[in-house]
Design an enzyme around this catalytic site. Structure first.
Site, PDB file in Angstrom:
ATOM      1  N   LYS A 112       0.839  -1.209   0.000  1.00 47.83           N
ATOM      2  CA  LYS A 112       0.000   0.000   0.000  1.00 47.83           C
ATOM      3  C   LYS A 112       0.870   1.253   0.000  1.00 47.83           C
ATOM      4  O   LYS A 112       0.485   2.258  -0.597  1.00 47.83           O
ATOM      5  CB  LYS A 112      -0.939   0.028   1.228  1.00 47.83           C
ATOM      6  CG  LYS A 112      -1.930  -1.119   1.265  1.00 47.83           C
ATOM      7  CD  LYS A 112      -3.248  -0.783   0.618  1.00 47.83           C
ATOM      8  CE  LYS A 112      -4.161  -1.993   0.593  1.00 47.83           C
ATOM      9  NZ  LYS A 112      -5.245  -1.965  -0.341  1.00 47.83           N
ATOM     10  N   LYS A 194      -3.324 -10.038  -6.797  1.00 51.96           N
ATOM     11  CA  LYS A 194      -4.690 -10.313  -6.306  1.00 51.96           C
ATOM     12  C   LYS A 194      -5.686  -9.281  -6.836  1.00 51.96           C
ATOM     13  O   LYS A 194      -5.338  -8.116  -7.012  1.00 51.96           O
ATOM     14  CB  LYS A 194      -4.649 -10.374  -4.771  1.00 51.96           C
ATOM     15  CG  LYS A 194      -5.462  -9.346  -4.036  1.00 51.96           C
ATOM     16  CD  LYS A 194      -5.354  -9.481  -2.552  1.00 51.96           C
ATOM     17  CE  LYS A 194      -5.649  -8.141  -1.908  1.00 51.96           C
ATOM     18  NZ  LYS A 194      -6.941  -7.831  -1.460  1.00 51.96           N
ATOM     19  N   LYS A 197     -10.212  -4.155  -4.971  1.00 53.49           N
ATOM     20  CA  LYS A 197     -11.159  -3.125  -5.390  1.00 53.49           C
ATOM     21  C   LYS A 197     -10.516  -1.759  -5.544  1.00 53.49           C
ATOM     22  O   LYS A 197     -11.056  -0.885  -6.202  1.00 53.49           O
ATOM     23  CB  LYS A 197     -12.368  -3.065  -4.457  1.00 53.49           C
ATOM     24  CG  LYS A 197     -12.097  -2.741  -3.007  1.00 53.49           C
ATOM     25  CD  LYS A 197     -13.424  -2.566  -2.300  1.00 53.49           C
ATOM     26  CE  LYS A 197     -13.559  -3.195  -0.938  1.00 53.49           C
ATOM     27  NZ  LYS A 197     -12.474  -3.127  -0.004  1.00 53.49           N
TER      28      LYS A 197
END
Ligand code: ATP
Ligand code: LTN
Length: 327
Positions: A112, A194, A197
């Site tokens: 992130k 992966k 969203k």
């Protein structure tokens, strides 16, 4: 006494086929056997900058999805994390029992921060400590999650174990519940990453709200490989991912799924998987639309869920404060 299940999901966008197959689809079967709490983790969501109006909409939308996907609010506690202050309170306390060295190893933080280089905030770093608090606050025994959350669960077990060693048996040490198939649904365009969203690669992600024709189109464009065999293999990430999705959606095993496409071409295969997904999602989409039109009901579910969660959390938080030596 029934055991307790806790899981959380971030209101950072429309939920994807990944979180559906890796996590949510397994949740509704658990309520007969366990006390289940499912939390819209909005405190976690703000570790990435959110527009307030969008965050509010995403939260309501996600609550409606959880109900539409089969989580009956009469049998599961559904609520927003920010409505129950005990999460943040215990989160702070547990920060003081978590080592920086442990947090430095978290791969989600690394991923992130690479994607949000302009906003690597302290909340993003201590995110797994708040997640630990979420879980141990309810003495959860089992935490149903996708594969990407295993490392956070390990940290949770370590921190809870450390706290218990100092103060006696305060927390239950939880186990992860990761499904054998579907725990890591990959992106359709990047089948080595992966499906997520918050990833903006066009066509990579199937959102639960996607219209049938959009779903089929995305599957038709899914990345495959240059040979023509429809089988699960490490060097065939795209095909393996599509077979996994097909297996999860139809309830078949991976080898039964391979057999269904024996001798067939990639075009037919991708079209069929797209159709199966679109067909399976349709009733959930209709139920979601119905729920979204009923704000009064959604507000009632959230309020009752928060009240119940706060009641369930209170004894553990009191025990923690007493153990630490707070007046
Ligand atoms: P974000 O992209 O904002 O990080 P996310 O989609 O990865 O969000 P959540 O929606 O909070 O994460 O995930 C909810 C649950 O779904 C978690 O248990 C997570 O492990 C699981 N999950 C998320 N993506 C996948 C995936 N691609 N495959 C399997 N499980 C998944
Ligand atoms: N970190 C998780 C969301 C999450 C969670 C939890 C999952 C927050 N708190 C507690 C299980 C239990 C994610 O990124 N999907």
């Amino acid at each position: 006494m029934k055991k307790t299940i806790f899981s959380g999901i971030k209101p950072t966008g429309i939920p994807t086929l990944g979180s559906f197959l890796g996590a949510i689809t397994h949740w509704d079967k658990l309520s007969a056997q366990y006390n289940c709490l499912y939390c819209v983790v909005d405190l976690h969501a703000i570790t990435i900058r959110q527009d307030p109006a969008v965050l509010r909409d995403n939260g309501r939308n996600l609550l409606a999805w959880l109900i539409a996907l089969g989580l009956d609010p009469e049998r599961n506690v559904l609520y927003f994390q920010s409505h129950v202050p005990a999460h943040a309170e215990l989160g702070w306390i547990l920060n003081c029992y978590t080592y920086v060295g442990e947090l430095n190893r978290m791969t989600q933080f690394k991923d992130k921060s690479a994607k949000n280089a302009e906003n690597i905030n302290a909340g993003l770093y201590t995110y797994p400590v708040l997640q630990t608090a979420d879980i141990v606050l309810f003495q959860a025994n089992l935490v149903p999650i996708g594969d990407d959350q295993r490392q956070h669960l390990e940290l949770c077990r370590d921190v809870a174990g450390r706290f218990n060693k100092i103060y006696g048996d305060i927390f239950t040490i939880p186990e992860a519940f990761v499904p054998p198939v579907g725990a890591r649904i990959m992106g359709l365009q990047n089948p080595t990453d992966k499906m997520s969203k918050s990833d903006e690669t066009s066509g990579d992600c199937i959102y639960l709200s996607d219209a049938s024709d959009v779903i089929i189109k995305k599957f038709k464009k899914a990345v495959t490989d240059s040979d023509s065999q429809i089988r699960v293999a490490e060097d065939k990430p795209g095909i393996s991912n599509l077979l996994t999705i097909y297996a999860c959606m139809t309830g078949k095993t991976l080898s039964e799924s391979e057999a269904d496409f024996e001798g067939k071409g990639y075009g037919h295969f991708k079209q069929t998987v797209g159709e199966v997904v679109a067909e399976n999602l349709r009733p959930y989409q209709q139920e979601h639309a119905r729920l979204m039109a009923d704000n009064t009901y959604l507000d009632k579910v959230a309020a009752e869920g928060a009240k119940k969660a706060a009641e369930l959390a209170a004894p553990t938080l009191a025990k923690v404060k007493q153990a630490i030596g707070f007046n």
